[in-house]
Design an enzyme around this catalytic site. Structure first.
Site, PDB file in Angstrom:
ATOM      1  N   ASP A  24      42.358   7.737  52.819  1.00  0.00           N
ATOM      2  CA  ASP A  24      43.164   8.975  52.839  1.00  0.00           C
ATOM      3  C   ASP A  24      42.005   9.914  53.348  1.00  0.00           C
ATOM      4  O   ASP A  24      41.164  10.564  52.491  1.00  0.00           O
ATOM      5  CB  ASP A  24      43.659   9.216  51.419  1.00  0.00           C
ATOM      6  CG  ASP A  24      44.059  10.646  51.500  1.00  0.00           C
ATOM      7  OD1 ASP A  24      44.232  11.439  52.345  1.00  0.00           O
ATOM      8  OD2 ASP A  24      44.592  11.137  50.088  1.00  0.00           O
ATOM      9  N   LYS A  87      40.136  18.377  59.511  1.00  0.00           N
ATOM     10  CA  LYS A  87      41.417  17.855  59.775  1.00  0.00           C
ATOM     11  C   LYS A  87      42.326  19.052  60.647  1.00  0.00           C
ATOM     12  O   LYS A  87      43.121  18.441  61.462  1.00  0.00           O
ATOM     13  CB  LYS A  87      41.905  17.213  58.699  1.00  0.00           C
ATOM     14  CG  LYS A  87      43.163  16.597  58.679  1.00  0.00           C
ATOM     15  CD  LYS A  87      43.552  15.829  57.345  1.00  0.00           C
ATOM     16  CE  LYS A  87      45.005  15.155  57.380  1.00  0.00           C
ATOM     17  NZ  LYS A  87      45.131  14.624  56.203  1.00  0.00           N
ATOM     18  N   GLU A 187      51.077   9.602  55.452  1.00  0.00           N
ATOM     19  CA  GLU A 187      50.719   9.886  54.001  1.00  0.00           C
ATOM     20  C   GLU A 187      51.974   9.688  53.102  1.00  0.00           C
ATOM     21  O   GLU A 187      51.921   9.163  52.070  1.00  0.00           O
ATOM     22  CB  GLU A 187      50.287  11.269  54.040  1.00  0.00           C
ATOM     23  CG  GLU A 187      48.485  11.473  54.394  1.00  0.00           C
ATOM     24  CD  GLU A 187      48.359  12.767  54.598  1.00  0.00           C
ATOM     25  OE1 GLU A 187      48.818  13.701  54.574  1.00  0.00           O
ATOM     26  OE2 GLU A 187      47.488  12.931  55.619  1.00  0.00           O
ATOM     27  N   ASP A 215      53.990  17.085  48.296  1.00  0.00           N
ATOM     28  CA  ASP A 215      52.555  17.054  48.581  1.00  0.00           C
ATOM     29  C   ASP A 215      51.910  18.613  48.499  1.00  0.00           C
ATOM     30  O   ASP A 215      51.861  19.042  49.665  1.00  0.00           O
ATOM     31  CB  ASP A 215      51.958  16.259  49.672  1.00  0.00           C
ATOM     32  CG  ASP A 215      50.634  16.021  49.675  1.00  0.00           C
ATOM     33  OD1 ASP A 215      49.877  16.567  49.192  1.00  0.00           O
ATOM     34  OD2 ASP A 215      50.352  15.060  50.783  1.00  0.00           O
TER      35      ASP A 215
END
Ligand code: AMP
Length: 623
Positions: A24, A87, A187, A215
């Site tokens: 992850d 990211k 994800e 999330d």
């Protein structure tokens, strides 16, 4: 640790099964997991305390690179050389991140172009891909040291809304870190896998499952709606906010605490050390309030008291924003809350009881929260790795393309080959031909987007099919094929079927695109649908007019002998009228001029055809 077994009977050594890591690669934290005795587990740090590796890279003055907790500690003291949130920059252009400038403490090259972002550290420039590779290398090192063996293959997760370029950049980062990336997985899909959802062997498995994955991490919020059928995972819709997370909960708490201390925001700017101190203090208070009803502490030698009720009141508007996103995601998927069967909680901030309660109340069902919300995605990646290793047969993974993919055709029109929301992997194709006699080359330009004109869409790449054998216009048959693989990587192939001439391209990350931009592109296409339709109608009419004019001129040249002067003059006049109409802006006038020309010339064409047939028959025997 893997054991090596020796088969005494056969005298052979049985090699330990190779481990495929599940990674992850997060905005704030990253984790690596693997399968142990049939169960996914995350690798812990050497102190055995945490499985999280902060996604932070620090470059020291003497060229040492550190990743993780040690690098995070340098954020305050050496911000220019400490890179975080990389990211957010993956696969993006300078233009994409122009609005985020104030957010980063390090130097992003200030260049308003469409080339990919670079970050300056001292006198070197790094791409987000290279920086991600450093984080991945650290994760590889950790899993290798835990297992005491080399780990060279991995599955890496990305947000569901990542586009082809961002996925490819993530894959390339893995390669640079010495990892063979077997699959890029969404994800939310990984989160569902971690809970064993979609597993055909599960006792409570129903035919179709609809799952919401909520999330809420440190800095971002994502909601995804998944549909799982026969072990096939499909992302129906995604929504979220790229700047909403635990940091914002900390913020409202900081303001509240400052109020108790009779200070305002300027105190943070005036005293940087105090700024950092109160940030840590507030985050700690927030975590304690996830466990207890009351937080009591001391800051600047003054007492600070925050009740859970205070905190919940302060964060209510933030939670509401996440629920609004959930509403939007369901609307896009064409669902109401009653259609959602399972709700999975992911991300550290879902530990806040008020968040859990609000989400459960919104979806009117208990949420899945038994796994550590920080670890869920990495655990799911390890499960996916296990599936790829062939250890679980029941699951297949499928996603959708967020934007349409197509090529440019005559007049700058977008010809969609793979429509938006198509399930991937997928392949589609269409046949094209040339528009000019003897045309040797054909340019294939690939675009992504929803508008009718390619100039409003995003160019992904282009190539030229060279060396088509000379043929009259319209005769070559050029097959253009789009193959979108399970990782969202696009292969475009062009083949001239008469000569077998072939050329292909794999789309590489040359352009970046942000989630907001993707949303804007969709909105744009809706707002401009009427104009786009008018423009497309006009361009198509012009293309038709051009083809007819070419044919008409050829006809006049070849058949002058059978046409009277008057017929030639009228045909020329009608051609002239069509040319003028095609230069204008009204498609109806063009169509009317085409119609008039056709009506007038059809009997002339029949006469020409009769003549050709007569000539062909002359002197020939019919059997
Ligand atoms: P992630 O990006 O998923 O690692 O989430 C990190 C975020 O979760 C940070 O904002 C943390 O402050 C927050 N977090 C971690 N533990 C807790 C907790 N016990 N209660 C509330 N928030 C937490």
């Amino acid at each position: 640790m893997p054991t090596i077994s020796i088969n005494l009977k056969e005298g052979t050594i049985e090699k330990p099964q190779e481990v495929i890591a599940g990674i992850d690669l997060g905005t704030t934290n990253s984790l690596v997991a693997f399968m142990k005795d049939g169960q996914p587990v995350c690798v812990q740090d050497s102190a055995g305390k945490s499985t999280l590796v902060p996604s932070v890279v620090h470059f020291s003055g003497i060229g040492d690179v550190t990743v993780g907790d040690a690098a995070k500690e340098m954020l305050e003291t050496d911000p220019a050389n400490t890179i975080y949130s990389v990211k957010r920059l993956m696969g993006k252009s300078f233009r994409d991140v122009a609005g985020m400038k104030g957010y980063f403490g390090y130097q992003i090259i200030d260049d308003d172009t469409e080339s990919l972002v670079k970050i300056r550290v001292k006198d070197r420039f790094y791409t987000p891909l290279e920086l991600s590779a450093l984080i991945l290398k650290e994760l590889k090192r950790r899993v290798e040291s835990e297992l005491n063996m080399e780990v060279s293959r991995a599955v890496i997760t990305v947000p569901a809304y990542f586009n082809d370029n961002q996925r490819q950049a993530t894959r390339d980062a893995g390669k640079l870190a010495g990892l063979d990336v077997l699959r890029i997985v969404n994800e939310p899909t990984a989160a569902a896998l971690a809970y064993g959802i979609g597993n055909a062997s599960q006792a409570d498995k129903t035919d179709v499952e609809t799952v919401a994955v909520y999330d809420l991490g440190g800095g971002t919020f994502d909601i995804s709606i998944l549909r799982i059928e026969d072990g096939i995972f499909e992302v129906l819709s995604t929504n979220g906010d790229t700047f909403l997370g635990g940091d914002d909960l900390d913020h409202v708490l900081i303001e509240h605490i400052l109020g108790q201390l009779h200070l305002d925001g300027s105190a943070l700017h005036a005293d940087k050390a105090f700024g950092q101190q109160i940030r840590l203090f507030a985050e700690n208070a927030k975590k304690i309030l996830s466990e207890r009803d009351l937080f009591e502490g001391t800051l600047k030698e003054k007492p600070v008291v925050v009740t859970r009720a205070d905190f919940e009141r302060l964060i209510r508007p933030l939670i509401q924003r996440t629920l609004d996103c959930c509403q939007n995601a369901m609307r896009d998927a064409g669902f109401t809350v009653d259609d959602i069967e399972k709700v999975i909680m992911v991300g550290g901030s879902t530990r806040v009881p008020a968040v859990k309660q609000a989400v459960a109340a919104f979806f009117r069902r208990p949420v899945f929260d038994s796994l550590n919300p920080d670890e869920v995605v990495a655990l799911g990646a390890a499960v996916q790795a296990d599936i790829l290793a062939g250890n679980q047969q029941d699951l297949l993974l499928l996603d959708i393309t967020p934007l349409s993919l197509g090529i440019e055709t005559v007049g700058g029109l977008m010809d969609v080959i793979i429509p938006r929301n198509s399930k991937i992997p997928t392949r589609a194709g269409r046949q094209y031909t040339t528009s000019v006699d003897g045309q040797k080359n054909l340019k294939v330009s690939i675009f992504q987007g929803e508008r009718d004109l390619v100039e409003h869409n995003r160019k992904l790449g282009e190539f030229i099919l060279r060396g088509i054998p000379p043929m009259p216009a319209g005769l070559p048959k050029i097959d253009i094929r789009f193959v979108l693989n399970a990782d969202g990587i696009l292969l475009v192939q062009a083949k001239e079927l008469r000569s077998n001439l072939e050329q292909q391209i794999e789309i590489r990350p040359t352009y970046g695109i942000s989630e907001e931009e993707m949303g804007m592109m969709l909105l744009d296409s809706i707002q401009n649908a009427q104009t786009d339709m008018t423009v497309r109608g006009l361009l198509e009419a012009r293309n038709e007019a051009n083809n007819i004019m070419l044919g008409g001129e050829k006809f006049l040249k070849q058949n002058g002998d059978i046409l009277s002067e008057e017929e030639q003059a009228t045909t020329n006049a009608l051609l002239k009228r069509l040319r003028e109409a095609a230069e204008g802006q009204d498609k109806d006038i063009i169509h009317a001029a085409i119609e008039d020309l056709n009506t007038y010339t059809t009997p002339l064409a029949h006469r020409a055809l009769d003549k050709t047939v007569r000539e062909a028959m002359q002197g020939k025997k019919v059997l």
